[in-house]
Design a protein around this motif. Structure first.
Motif, PDB file in Angstrom:
ATOM      1  N   ILE A  25      92.985  51.598  65.506  1.00  0.00           N
ATOM      2  CA  ILE A  25      92.726  50.159  65.411  1.00  0.00           C
ATOM      3  C   ILE A  25      93.431  49.641  64.168  1.00  0.00           C
ATOM      4  O   ILE A  25      93.216  50.140  63.067  1.00  0.00           O
ATOM      5  CB  ILE A  25      91.224  49.846  65.282  1.00  0.00           C
ATOM      6  N   SER A  26      94.281  48.637  64.346  1.00  0.00           N
ATOM      7  CA  SER A  26      94.935  48.007  63.188  1.00  0.00           C
ATOM      8  C   SER A  26      95.523  46.669  63.611  1.00  0.00           C
ATOM      9  O   SER A  26      95.859  46.466  64.779  1.00  0.00           O
ATOM     10  CB  SER A  26      96.048  48.911  62.627  1.00  0.00           C
ATOM     11  N   GLY A  27      95.612  45.774  62.657  1.00  0.00           N
ATOM     12  CA  GLY A  27      96.235  44.482  62.916  1.00  0.00           C
ATOM     13  C   GLY A  27      95.556  43.670  63.999  1.00  0.00           C
ATOM     14  O   GLY A  27      96.200  42.863  64.677  1.00  0.00           O
ATOM     15  N   GLY A  28      94.252  43.869  64.165  1.00  0.00           N
ATOM     16  CA  GLY A  28      93.511  43.134  65.186  1.00  0.00           C
ATOM     17  C   GLY A  28      93.677  43.692  66.585  1.00  0.00           C
ATOM     18  O   GLY A  28      93.253  43.063  67.556  1.00  0.00           O
ATOM     19  N   ARG A  29      94.296  44.890  66.692  1.00  0.00           N
ATOM     20  CA  ARG A  29      94.623  45.421  67.999  1.00  0.00           C
ATOM     21  C   ARG A  29      94.211  46.885  68.135  1.00  0.00           C
ATOM     22  O   ARG A  29      94.122  47.620  67.154  1.00  0.00           O
ATOM     23  CB  ARG A  29      96.120  45.266  68.276  1.00  0.00           C
ATOM     24  N   MET A  30      93.987  47.287  69.369  1.00  0.00           N
ATOM     25  CA  MET A  30      93.684  48.659  69.737  1.00  0.00           C
ATOM     26  C   MET A  30      94.951  49.238  70.354  1.00  0.00           C
ATOM     27  O   MET A  30      95.539  48.631  71.260  1.00  0.00           O
ATOM     28  CB  MET A  30      92.534  48.651  70.746  1.00  0.00           C
ATOM     29  N   HIS A  31      95.392  50.392  69.878  1.00  0.00           N
ATOM     30  CA  HIS A  31      96.712  50.910  70.233  1.00  0.00           C
ATOM     31  C   HIS A  31      96.618  52.096  71.198  1.00  0.00           C
ATOM     32  O   HIS A  31      95.800  53.002  71.010  1.00  0.00           O
ATOM     33  CB  HIS A  31      97.464  51.337  68.977  1.00  0.00           C
ATOM     34  N   LEU A  32      97.471  52.084  72.211  1.00  0.00           N
ATOM     35  CA  LEU A  32      97.591  53.226  73.106  1.00  0.00           C
ATOM     36  C   LEU A  32      98.174  54.412  72.355  1.00  0.00           C
ATOM     37  O   LEU A  32      99.041  54.246  71.495  1.00  0.00           O
ATOM     38  CB  LEU A  32      98.525  52.891  74.266  1.00  0.00           C
ATOM     39  N   SER A  33      97.723  55.601  72.708  1.00  0.00           N
ATOM     40  CA  SER A  33      98.344  56.804  72.166  1.00  0.00           C
ATOM     41  C   SER A  33      99.344  57.335  73.185  1.00  0.00           C
ATOM     42  O   SER A  33      99.387  56.891  74.332  1.00  0.00           O
ATOM     43  CB  SER A  33      97.290  57.868  71.873  1.00  0.00           C
ATOM     44  N   ALA A  34     100.129  58.319  72.789  1.00  0.00           N
ATOM     45  CA  ALA A  34     101.087  58.953  73.699  1.00  0.00           C
ATOM     46  C   ALA A  34     100.444  60.078  74.499  1.00  0.00           C
ATOM     47  O   ALA A  34     101.098  60.692  75.344  1.00  0.00           O
ATOM     48  CB  ALA A  34     102.280  59.498  72.904  1.00  0.00           C
ATOM     49  N   ARG A  35      99.151  60.344  74.263  1.00  0.00           N
ATOM     50  CA  ARG A  35      98.482  61.435  74.968  1.00  0.00           C
ATOM     51  C   ARG A  35      98.387  61.112  76.457  1.00  0.00           C
ATOM     52  O   ARG A  35      98.102  59.971  76.837  1.00  0.00           O
ATOM     53  CB  ARG A  35      97.093  61.663  74.384  1.00  0.00           C
ATOM     54  N   PRO A  36      98.610  62.083  77.331  1.00  0.00           N
ATOM     55  CA  PRO A  36      98.567  61.804  78.770  1.00  0.00           C
ATOM     56  C   PRO A  36      97.148  61.537  79.261  1.00  0.00           C
ATOM     57  O   PRO A  36      96.164  61.942  78.645  1.00  0.00           O
ATOM     58  CB  PRO A  36      99.142  63.078  79.396  1.00  0.00           C
ATOM     59  N   GLY A  37      97.057  60.865  80.398  1.00  0.00           N
ATOM     60  CA  GLY A  37      95.762  60.530  80.972  1.00  0.00           C
ATOM     61  C   GLY A  37      95.016  59.517  80.129  1.00  0.00           C
ATOM     62  O   GLY A  37      95.613  58.619  79.535  1.00  0.00           O
ATOM     63  N   LEU A  38      93.707  59.641  80.082  1.00  0.00           N
ATOM     64  CA  LEU A  38      92.908  58.782  79.203  1.00  0.00           C
ATOM     65  C   LEU A  38      93.156  59.104  77.739  1.00  0.00           C
ATOM     66  O   LEU A  38      92.886  58.275  76.863  1.00  0.00           O
ATOM     67  CB  LEU A  38      91.418  58.960  79.511  1.00  0.00           C
ATOM     68  N   GLY A  39      93.604  60.323  77.469  1.00  0.00           N
ATOM     69  CA  GLY A  39      93.894  60.709  76.094  1.00  0.00           C
ATOM     70  C   GLY A  39      92.685  61.154  75.313  1.00  0.00           C
ATOM     71  O   GLY A  39      92.717  61.140  74.077  1.00  0.00           O
ATOM     72  N   VAL A  40      91.614  61.563  76.008  1.00  0.00           N
ATOM     73  CA  VAL A  40      90.411  62.030  75.310  1.00  0.00           C
ATOM     74  C   VAL A  40      89.938  63.342  75.918  1.00  0.00           C
ATOM     75  O   VAL A  40      90.136  63.609  77.108  1.00  0.00           O
ATOM     76  CB  VAL A  40      89.265  60.997  75.363  1.00  0.00           C
ATOM     77  N   THR A  41      89.298  64.159  75.083  1.00  0.00           N
ATOM     78  CA  THR A  41      88.655  65.396  75.524  1.00  0.00           C
ATOM     79  C   THR A  41      87.225  65.410  74.993  1.00  0.00           C
ATOM     80  O   THR A  41      86.928  64.819  73.944  1.00  0.00           O
ATOM     81  CB  THR A  41      89.411  66.640  75.020  1.00  0.00           C
ATOM     82  N   ILE A  42      86.358  66.081  75.707  1.00  0.00           N
ATOM     83  CA  ILE A  42      84.930  66.086  75.373  1.00  0.00           C
ATOM     84  C   ILE A  42      84.685  66.948  74.135  1.00  0.00           C
ATOM     85  O   ILE A  42      85.167  68.076  74.034  1.00  0.00           O
ATOM     86  CB  ILE A  42      84.106  66.603  76.561  1.00  0.00           C
ATOM     87  N   SER A  43      83.907  66.430  73.202  1.00  0.00           N
ATOM     88  CA  SER A  43      83.674  67.100  71.919  1.00  0.00           C
ATOM     89  C   SER A  43      82.562  68.145  72.024  1.00  0.00           C
ATOM     90  O   SER A  43      81.757  68.154  72.967  1.00  0.00           O
ATOM     91  CB  SER A  43      83.284  66.067  70.856  1.00  0.00           C
TER      92      SER A  43
END
Length: 387
Positions: free
Chosen positions: A354-372
């Motif tokens: 999060i920066s500059g008032g915006r939420m940024h996409l990552s380059a990670r494939p899919g949703l880009g998240v894994t379960i902790s």
């Protein structure tokens, strides 16, 4: 001449992979502080202390895995898990790329409980996992698979503006959110004393200044007369929108407000199907539509709502679940807003920038998240379905 019928559901030579297993997890996410909005202050609900999460992990013969989730607040988590467990065998052996077909199979597997609400919210976890898997197979972030219009989206924070918090705390947290890179602030309203609402919004507007995007959310707690009065009173604050001033299913009432006032009307988060969103849009009940992918059956259904909104030149501002909605908002033609909640952060190993008032996409494939590991520790029930 004898013609042998072809099974339309059979997998042909184009099938490259098959689903071999599904793992379901019911996770109870505790909240640091009990949360109260207008529904609590009007006696309709108790303060929220936890969120029930339903995770689906889908595995395939080729070694791919997709992760999806749904959720429920206050009640319904056990029901979602139970329904998902009952219909999960439908997935085994299917081509994971045939997402629309699988969605139909899942909804018909539980047809007697309907095509909205808890039934489709259980399906949503599977559907989102399949889209995650499809994007991973392509090696792309989900937004890029869908066809992104942008690599970041405007974001606003809600978690600091709940009604149980004293106004000084709200002002402090709102300023801190902006300092951290958030682009706008949403405040809860719908207090039984309307003067309290007006005073709180006025205090935050004065504290943050006129240039900061500010939204309010009444959580369906006004009747039509009260909504008229409050929308008129809030006009002076230059709000981005007034959210859920009326009951979620009062499309005509919302339409009347949208036609009367300059401040846009936003609603849709509580609707639990594409059909309900279609009714809202047909009546002109929202300037800004707020679909929630886990609540309406997943990404497959969300894309249908996006198409309906686009046909009417409407804005969207997806509700909650930013890990999913950043991708869908990035793929919408008109610049959207995405709701920022830090509540779900402990559930995932990766976090959005999060920066500059915006939420940024990552380059990670899919949703880009894994379960902790923390999410695994909060798991209260699991089930596995294999061929």
């Amino acid at each position: 001449m004898t013609v042998t019928p072809v099974d339309p559901a059979s997998n042909g030579p184009a099938t490259l992979d098959r689903i071999t297993g599904v793992r379901l997890s019911s996770v109870t996410l505790p909240l640091d502080t009990p949360i109260s909005d207008a529904k609590v202050f009007t006696g309709r609900q108790r303060p929220m202390t936890e969120v029930a999460m339903l995770f689906a992990e889908i595995s395939t013969e080729s070694g791919y895995e997709g992760v999806g989730f749904s959720y429920s607040k206050r009640a319904g988590g056990r029901g979602q898990f139970a329904h998902a467990h009952e219909i999960a065998p439908v997935l085994v052996g299917e081509d994971p790329s045939d997402i629309a077909k699988i969605w139909d199979q899942l909804v018909w597997a539980g047809a007697s409980v309907g095509r909205s609400g808890l039934a489709v919210q259980a399906i949503a976890a599977f559907d989102i996992a399949l889209w995650d898997l499809k994007a991973k197979r392509a090696g792309l972030p989900l937004a890029k698979l869908l066809g992104a219009h942008r690599d970041s989206v405007r974001c606003y924070n809600t978690s600091g503006g709940f009604l149980q918090a004293p106004i000084e705390e709200v002002k402090e947290k709102s300023a801190a959110a902006l300092e951290s890179g958030i682009g706008g602030i949403k405040l809860k309203v719908g207090h039984p004393d309307s003067a309290t609402d007006i005073a709180r919004v006025g205090a935050v507007r004065e504290h943050l200044g006129d240039g900061v995007p500010l939204m309010v959310d009444a959580n369906q707690q006004w009747d039509r007369a009260a909504a008229q009065r409050m929308c008129r009173a809030f006009e002076e604050f230059g709000l981005v929108w007034i959210e859920e001033p009326l009951d979620a299913y009062d499309s005509e009432g919302h339409a009347a407000l949208a036609q009367t006032f300059d401040t846009p009307i936003a609603t849709g988060e509580m609707l639990a199907s594409v059909a309900e969103h279609a009714d809202l849009i047909r009546h002109g009940g929202a300037d800004i539509v707020q679909p929630d992918a886990p609540r309406i059956g997943g990404i497959t259904q969300f894309l249908k709502v996006m198409s309906l909104a686009d046909q009417r030149d409407l804005q969207i501002a997806p509700h909650f679940a930013m890990e999913i909605h950043i991708h869908l908002a990035a793929a919408y033609q008109r610049e959207p807003w995405v709701e920022h909640f830090e509540w779900l952060n402990p559930l995932f190993n990766e976090h959005l920038e999060i920066s500059g008032g915006r939420m940024h996409l990552s380059a990670r494939p899919g949703l880009g998240v894994t379960i902790s590991d923390q999410a695994r520790a909060w798991t209260v029930e699991t089930a596995e379905v294999t061929g």
